[in-house]
Structures are given as C-alpha cells and as structure tokens.
Design a protein around this motif. Structure first.
Motif, PDB file in Angstrom:
ATOM      1  N   UNK A 102      42.805  37.167  39.933  1.00 42.75           N
ATOM      2  CA  UNK A 102      42.063  37.472  41.300  1.00 42.75           C
ATOM      3  C   UNK A 102      40.850  38.149  41.081  1.00 42.75           C
ATOM      4  N   UNK A 103      39.980  38.251  42.392  1.00 46.89           N
ATOM      5  CA  UNK A 103      38.915  38.615  42.271  1.00 46.89           C
ATOM      6  C   UNK A 103      38.517  40.085  41.618  1.00 46.89           C
ATOM      7  N   UNK A 104      39.416  40.890  41.897  1.00 42.75           N
ATOM      8  CA  UNK A 104      39.233  42.196  41.209  1.00 42.75           C
ATOM      9  C   UNK A 104      39.176  42.138  39.737  1.00 42.75           C
ATOM     10  N   UNK A 105      40.431  41.499  39.411  1.00 42.90           N
ATOM     11  CA  UNK A 105      40.586  41.088  37.672  1.00 42.90           C
ATOM     12  C   UNK A 105      39.450  40.416  37.110  1.00 42.90           C
ATOM     13  N   UNK A 106      38.676  39.591  37.690  1.00 45.27           N
ATOM     14  CA  UNK A 106      37.395  39.011  37.391  1.00 45.27           C
ATOM     15  C   UNK A 106      36.430  39.908  37.133  1.00 45.27           C
ATOM     16  N   UNK A 107      36.095  40.609  38.111  1.00 44.65           N
ATOM     17  CA  UNK A 107      35.298  41.493  38.169  1.00 44.65           C
ATOM     18  C   UNK A 107      35.252  42.577  37.237  1.00 44.65           C
ATOM     19  N   UNK A 123      38.300  49.670  37.480  1.00 45.01           N
ATOM     20  CA  UNK A 123      38.976  49.226  38.615  1.00 45.01           C
ATOM     21  C   UNK A 123      38.102  49.980  39.806  1.00 45.01           C
ATOM     22  N   UNK A 124      37.875  51.239  39.667  1.00 45.62           N
ATOM     23  CA  UNK A 124      37.109  51.905  40.955  1.00 45.62           C
ATOM     24  C   UNK A 124      35.846  51.551  40.860  1.00 45.62           C
ATOM     25  N   UNK A 125      35.269  51.313  39.801  1.00 51.20           N
ATOM     26  CA  UNK A 125      33.699  50.873  39.771  1.00 51.20           C
ATOM     27  C   UNK A 125      33.679  49.306  40.280  1.00 51.20           C
ATOM     28  N   UNK A 126      34.682  48.544  40.033  1.00 51.37           N
ATOM     29  CA  UNK A 126      34.705  47.254  40.309  1.00 51.37           C
ATOM     30  C   UNK A 126      34.875  47.238  41.984  1.00 51.37           C
ATOM     31  N   UNK A 127      35.765  48.057  42.392  1.00 52.39           N
ATOM     32  CA  UNK A 127      35.978  48.062  43.695  1.00 52.39           C
ATOM     33  C   UNK A 127      34.604  48.610  44.584  1.00 52.39           C
ATOM     34  N   UNK A 136      35.021  43.657  49.346  1.00 49.65           N
ATOM     35  CA  UNK A 136      36.229  44.651  49.044  1.00 49.65           C
ATOM     36  C   UNK A 136      37.618  43.872  49.563  1.00 49.65           C
ATOM     37  N   UNK A 137      37.328  43.315  50.817  1.00 47.46           N
ATOM     38  CA  UNK A 137      38.366  42.787  51.433  1.00 47.46           C
ATOM     39  C   UNK A 137      39.078  41.582  50.831  1.00 47.46           C
ATOM     40  N   UNK A 138      38.339  40.858  49.893  1.00 43.71           N
ATOM     41  CA  UNK A 138      38.862  39.924  49.147  1.00 43.71           C
ATOM     42  C   UNK A 138      39.392  40.154  48.029  1.00 43.71           C
ATOM     43  N   UNK A 139      39.063  41.441  47.462  1.00 43.33           N
ATOM     44  CA  UNK A 139      39.482  41.852  46.179  1.00 43.33           C
ATOM     45  C   UNK A 139      40.684  41.271  45.629  1.00 43.33           C
ATOM     46  N   UNK A 160      27.466  43.100  37.459  1.00 39.77           N
ATOM     47  CA  UNK A 160      27.021  44.443  37.424  1.00 39.77           C
ATOM     48  C   UNK A 160      27.978  45.437  36.441  1.00 39.77           C
ATOM     49  N   UNK A 161      29.034  44.899  36.622  1.00 39.55           N
ATOM     50  CA  UNK A 161      30.209  45.835  36.007  1.00 39.55           C
ATOM     51  C   UNK A 161      29.939  46.976  35.150  1.00 39.55           C
ATOM     52  N   UNK A 162      29.241  46.477  33.962  1.00 36.85           N
ATOM     53  CA  UNK A 162      28.893  47.353  32.861  1.00 36.85           C
ATOM     54  C   UNK A 162      27.446  47.878  32.949  1.00 36.85           C
TER      55      UNK A 162
END
Lengths: 224, 418
Positions: A102-107, A123-127, A136-139, A160-162
């Motif tokens: 899903x979107x969140x896991x991808x990020x 997970x917090x950073x990704x959100x 965030x609504x599509x996470x 951006x995640x890292x």
C-alpha cells in the motif's frame, strides 16, 4: 567542508551498441547544497544518461564522480546501493510504486532498508511526509487505486523518507497533465525553500526549467 | 542485510502471484508426500521380510559341515611334500553331526557380552508315516525357552502352545504337513528316523511360518525328545544358534568362533546375501522415485520464479534504485523459493504421514504371514528429515538461478526502456 553535494570530473560515457558512440563528453559540473537545478536539452543529448551516472545506478563510465566530496567511482554494488539508499531520492517519469504494497508501505520501504529508525518511527515519518504532500488520507490505499498525480506525490514522499542529500527526478512531470505538473513543481519549490532540499531534475518542459534556480543545458553530450 | 524486510518483500511478491505459488508448492507437497509414503511403505515391507528372515535365522550358526578333510593323508607325508598330488574319489569325512563339547561351548558363549543369547538345536531328517505313505521331513529339537526368546516361535504357532513341547513325546508340526496327513491337535503321529528308529508322538500344536517349503516339512520338538528319538546322549547337539546385539559384527564373530571352537560357522549376512540385495534395491528405487518427483517439482518452481522475475522487472528496478543491492534482490527471490519449499514441504510431510497412516490400516491378510494383519509401514522420523532436507535443497537450487538473474537486473535499462 565545501558546499558541494555532487561534483563530476571529466565524466565520459560510451554506448557500444550498435556502434561505439560517445554519449557524454568530459562533463565537469557541480551542484551546491540547497540548489534547485534542472537539466534540459533535446532528446538524445544525454541528459537522462548523465542523471543515471550521477545516481550511481549506471557505473560504466570514465571520469570521476564525487558525492559530498567523497569519490564514489569504483565502489562495489553494495556500497552504491547504500549510497542510493541514504543520500539519493528518486522520482521517475513513471511512478514505479510497488503494486504489492500500500501507499504507506511504499513510502516506508527505503526507510526500512536503511534500518536506522524503528518501524514505528519510519511509519511516523512516512505519515508526516504524506501529510505535507496532502496524501495522508490515501495512506492505506493500494497504488492502483490512485491517480497519476497522486502516485507521483507518493513517489516524492518515498524519495524524502531518508532525508536524502539530493533528490533526482527523471522527467517527473513528463507523464502528468498541466495541473498536476504545477502541483509537483510547487512541491519541489517548497522543498528547496523550506527545507533547503537539493534537487536535480531532468526535464524537457522549458516552463518547468525556467522556474528553477539554475538551468543546465545540454547538447550533444556537452554542457553549454 | 535486513532479513525481516527481505522476507517481508518476498512474501508480498508471493502473495501477488498466489495461485501460481500454490501450484508450485503443491508440486513440492506431492513430491514429498509420495517420497515419505514410498519410503515408509518400502521400508515397512523390507523390515517385515527382514523380520521374517531374521526371526527364523540365527545371526551366527555353529554346526558341523559335511565335507572332506582339508588335508588328505598324502599331504602330511614329507616324502611327497614338493610334489603335486592328485587324489581322486575323495569322500567327506565322517565327523558326526554333533558338535563336539557342545555344553562347554554354549556355556562359554553365554558369558560373551556381545551375545544376546544362545539356543542349542538338533536338526534331523525323519519320515512321517501316514498309513503306508512316508513323507520326508525334518524334526527340530529345540530348547523351548531359548527358542522362544530368540526367534519368537510362538508367533508362528497357529494352534496349541509352545510350552506344551516340554511334555514328553510331544511335537508341533508344520501346517503343510498337518494338511497332508489330516492331522489336528491331539492326534498321534508316527515318525521313523533315518536310522530306522520308530516313535509315536502327540501333536500339541501346528505352526505356520509362511514359507511353504518349510511348512510342508518341518516340525518342532524339545531337545530331550529329539535326543531320545535319535537314541543319542543329552550332550548331542547339531547346531548352536547365536543371536548378537549388533548384527553387523556377525561375519567377524563367525570367523572368530570358527577358529576358536573348530566348528563351521555361518553368519546371517552370508546365508541371506540375496535377501540383503533385495532390500537394498527396494530402498534405492523408493529414494530414486522420491528424488525424481522433487526434481520435477523443482523445475516447476524454477519456471514460476523466472516468470515472476520477468513480470516484476519494474519492482526490481525500483528496489535497486531506492537502495537495495543486487545481493538483497537475489535473497528476496531465494527466500521466495524457500518459502514455497518450506510450506510445500511441511504439507508434504503431513500428507505423507496421512497417506502412510491410510496404508497402515488397509487389511493385508495372507495365509503365508499369520502375524501380519495390515500393510506394513515403517514410521521413521529419519525419512521425514530426509524429505524436508530434499525439499529445501531442491527449492534452494531451483530458486538460485532465477535469483541470480534478478540480482543482475540493470535498473537503468528497465527505467530507460519505458
């Protein structure tokens, strides 16, 4: 320590198929911290090729490449993977999200790979990143449930995640309509202005390029 | 390498192609289940036949062979020492069939720690008389307690009790004999020995060991009765049967006893060599079939992984672009294959167990084998270990080649190729 994020010295690249052909001709360039740089040029001038060399994904070249003043030319596949993971964020023309996640896991995926933070923190950073991009609504949606512009925003969040040194984009707006292109540009601009994020974007969209800090124009394998 | 993450990605990729993955796993399951079933069944049969033989055969048997002397008188003469002698019409030497000094030998053997127990025996050919008809047969005079302990004589006695042999002049006869002579328990049978002695004995039981030739000729009686029948003293014994703790030492011990007691000795392996060969061949066949099934399953996995890699080129490219090395990608696909192998393998073990359990309760009653009621199965944990090891090895190798290919995928080519 100098302010250079990326520097090349006499970077040359050849294609061998069908005949030997020099794509890049002794390119010397550097990108400073916080710059928003675009590379433009005609089709086939070698701008994408240059980007892949800079991204360390393509290692078959002559010359030297420095990332953060460190020579990376000639390192191993594993070290390159680590450099990409830590220092470089990617946004491609086609969104290239993993359809299994899903979107969140991808990020989260590059963050999990880096392994410096716990799963909860990643997970917090990704959100947070998704929230700043208004995604965030599509996470919890799967990538195939999103529109093109939304997918590209997810890809930016993933880049951006890292907290990379530099984000590279290969025609990130090439596959988007005008409205979505503007939105992606606004996101990039916001990143440079608010977060001093270094950006290097290859594009053939001159309007897009015109609004960046610096334009590198390429022609026939050379910077002009 | 972040193992958990890699495994997580592998499982997600697998879930995306659930149907094909299940087909691949079912291939492994089938292979392992068949392997377990075959090997358990084959070994069950082998063990049954081994037992049939082992229970009837001593590990080492001491006896006097009828044969000519190794040294003819002329070879003792110093005059002809350097000549080549031809002796024609040599006859076997009459040493008597009795083992000389048998009591002392038995006593000595019973002290030996390598030996479970010793059972003395008298074997003598006789004629069973039924009216005017004489049927040739064999009487085994046995020490009832020792014979029961070593060879479970009672397993094969289908009528009557072994312990009744201790009564004077009692005999247990083979089923074939009983059928021929219309004898049943409690009847009297007349026996003529080779030397012409005539005796009447009471049938106290009927035995059936499942080998027709033996059932048609043999009979059991006690040592005392056999000695009386032959008119021999109480130290007359023709065979000493030895059961060992470790059957593999039989050939060595047979040699040792032969030298020490100056008798002939034959070991289990020599007297049943054709039997061993049969067992080995059956084992090889069952292993070969199992391995072939697994190799076929391996090709299935190989195919599916190859297809999956082809489909997932984009994913591989993006994984590599975002910081997964070729090695990581390789492990993703190896793990993917191993997950298929482990799941398929474990189900294979389960189904193998179920199949063997089913075979185990199928009635298998043959007159030849009175102690066997259902098909024999050898439940041995070793087969399950071998099975799961095979499954893991095959799936690892089947996964390795596609995985190496995936590890070498050039992300630039994929991304540019769009």
């Amino acid at each position: 320590m100098s302010n250079k994020v990326l520097e090349t010295k006499k970077l040359s690249k050849y294609f061998y198929d069908p005949v030997k052909f020099q794509v890049l001709k002794e390119i010397d360039m550097s990108i400073n911290h916080g710059e928003f740089v675009s590379i433009v040029g005609k089709s086939g001038c070698g701008k994408s090729t240059l980007l892949y060399l800079l991204s360390t994904m393509d290692t078959d070249y002559e010359g030297e490449l420095y990332i953060h003043d460190e020579l990376v030319t000639g390192k191993s596949d594993k070290e390159f993977a680590k450099i990409r993971n830590e220092n470089i964020g990617f946004v491609f023309q086609f969104h290239y999200l993993l359809s299994e996640y899903n979107v969140l896991k991808n990020v989260m995926l590059p963050g999990m790979k880096l392994g410096k933070l716990s799963t909860d923190e990643v997970e917090h950073n990704a959100m947070e990143h998704l929230r700043t991009l208004d995604m965030h609504e599509q996470a919890l949606k799967m990538p195939n449930q999103l529109s093109g512009g939304q997918k590209q925003r997810v890809a930016i969040a993933r880049a951006l995640i890292n907290n990379p040194l530099i984000i590279m984009g290969d025609e990130p707006t090439g596959n988007l309509d005008h409205k979505n292109s503007d939105m992606v540009f606004d996101i990039f601009q916001k990143l440079t202005l608010e977060h001093k994020q270094t950006l290097l974007i290859v594009t053939h969209d001159n309007d897009f390029a015109a609004r960046t800090n610096r334009i590198i124009t390429m022609d026939d394998g050379k910077i002009i | 390498m972040n193992f958990k993450l890699i495994l997580n990605i592998a499982v997600h990729l697998l879930r995306a192609r659930l149907k094909q993955s299940i087909v691949a796993a079912v291939g492994v399951t089938f292979g392992i289940a068949m392997f377990i079933t075959l090997v358990s069944f084959m070994h069950g049969l082998n063990n049954m036949l081994d037992d049939l033989m082992l229970n009837r055969t001593p590990h080492v048997r001491l006896y006097n062979e009828i044969k000519p002397s190794d040294k003819q008188p002329i070879s003792l003469s110093s005059e002809y020492k350097n000549d080549v002698n031809f002796v024609s019409s040599v006859k076997p030497k009459d040493r008597g069939k009795a083992i000389y000094n048998s009591k002392a030998i038995i006593h000595y053997l019973k002290q030996d720690e390598r030996i479970v127990d010793v059972a003395p025996k008298i074997t003598t050919p006789v004629f069973f008389n039924s009216g005017t008809i004489e049927i040739s047969g064999v009487v085994y005079g046995v020490d009832v307690a020792a014979e029961e302990k070593l060879f479970k004589l009672s397993d094969y006695v289908i009528e009557g009790k072994v312990s009744d042999l201790d009564q004077n002049n009692s005999i247990i006869i083979g089923k074939g004999l009983a059928d021929k002579m219309l004898l049943k328990k409690g009847d009297i049978i007349k026996i003529t020995t080779a030397k012409g002695n005539l005796a009447s004995m009471k049938v106290v039981g009927i035995t059936q060991i499942g080998i027709a030739d033996l059932d048609n000729t043999m009979s059991y009686t006690s040592l005392d009765t056999a000695q009386k029948l032959l008119g021999e003293p109480t130290n007359y014994i023709t065979d000493i049967q030895v059961k060992l703790h470790d059957i593999t030492t039989a050939p060595a011990l047979a040699n040792e006893f032969r030298a020490k007691f100056n008798v002939d000795a034959i070991d289990y392996q020599t007297s049943n060599s054709q039997f061993e060969t049969g067992s080995t061949v059956r084992s090889i066949i069952s292993y070969a079939v199992g391995i072939v099934l697994l190799i076929v399953a391996g090709f299935g996995i190989y195919n599916i992984l190859n297809m999956m890699i082809f489909e997932k080129m984009d994913s591989i490219a993006i994984l590599k672009a975002t910081g997964f090395s070729g090695n990581d990608v390789k492990w993703i696909f190896i793990l993917l294959s191993m997950v298929i192998g482990i799941t398929g393998g474990l189900f294979g073990l389960l189904f193998g167990f179920i199949f063997t359990s089913i075979i185990d309760v199928i009635p298998f009653s043959t007159a030849a084998l009175p102690t066997i009621k259902t098909y024999p199965i050898d439940y041995n944990i070793v087969y399950y270990f071998v099975g799961i090891t095979f499954a893991l090895c095959t799936t690892f190798i089947a996964g390795l080649f596609p995985a190496l290919k995936a590890g070498k995928v050039d992300p630039v080519e994929i991304i540019r190729g769009k």
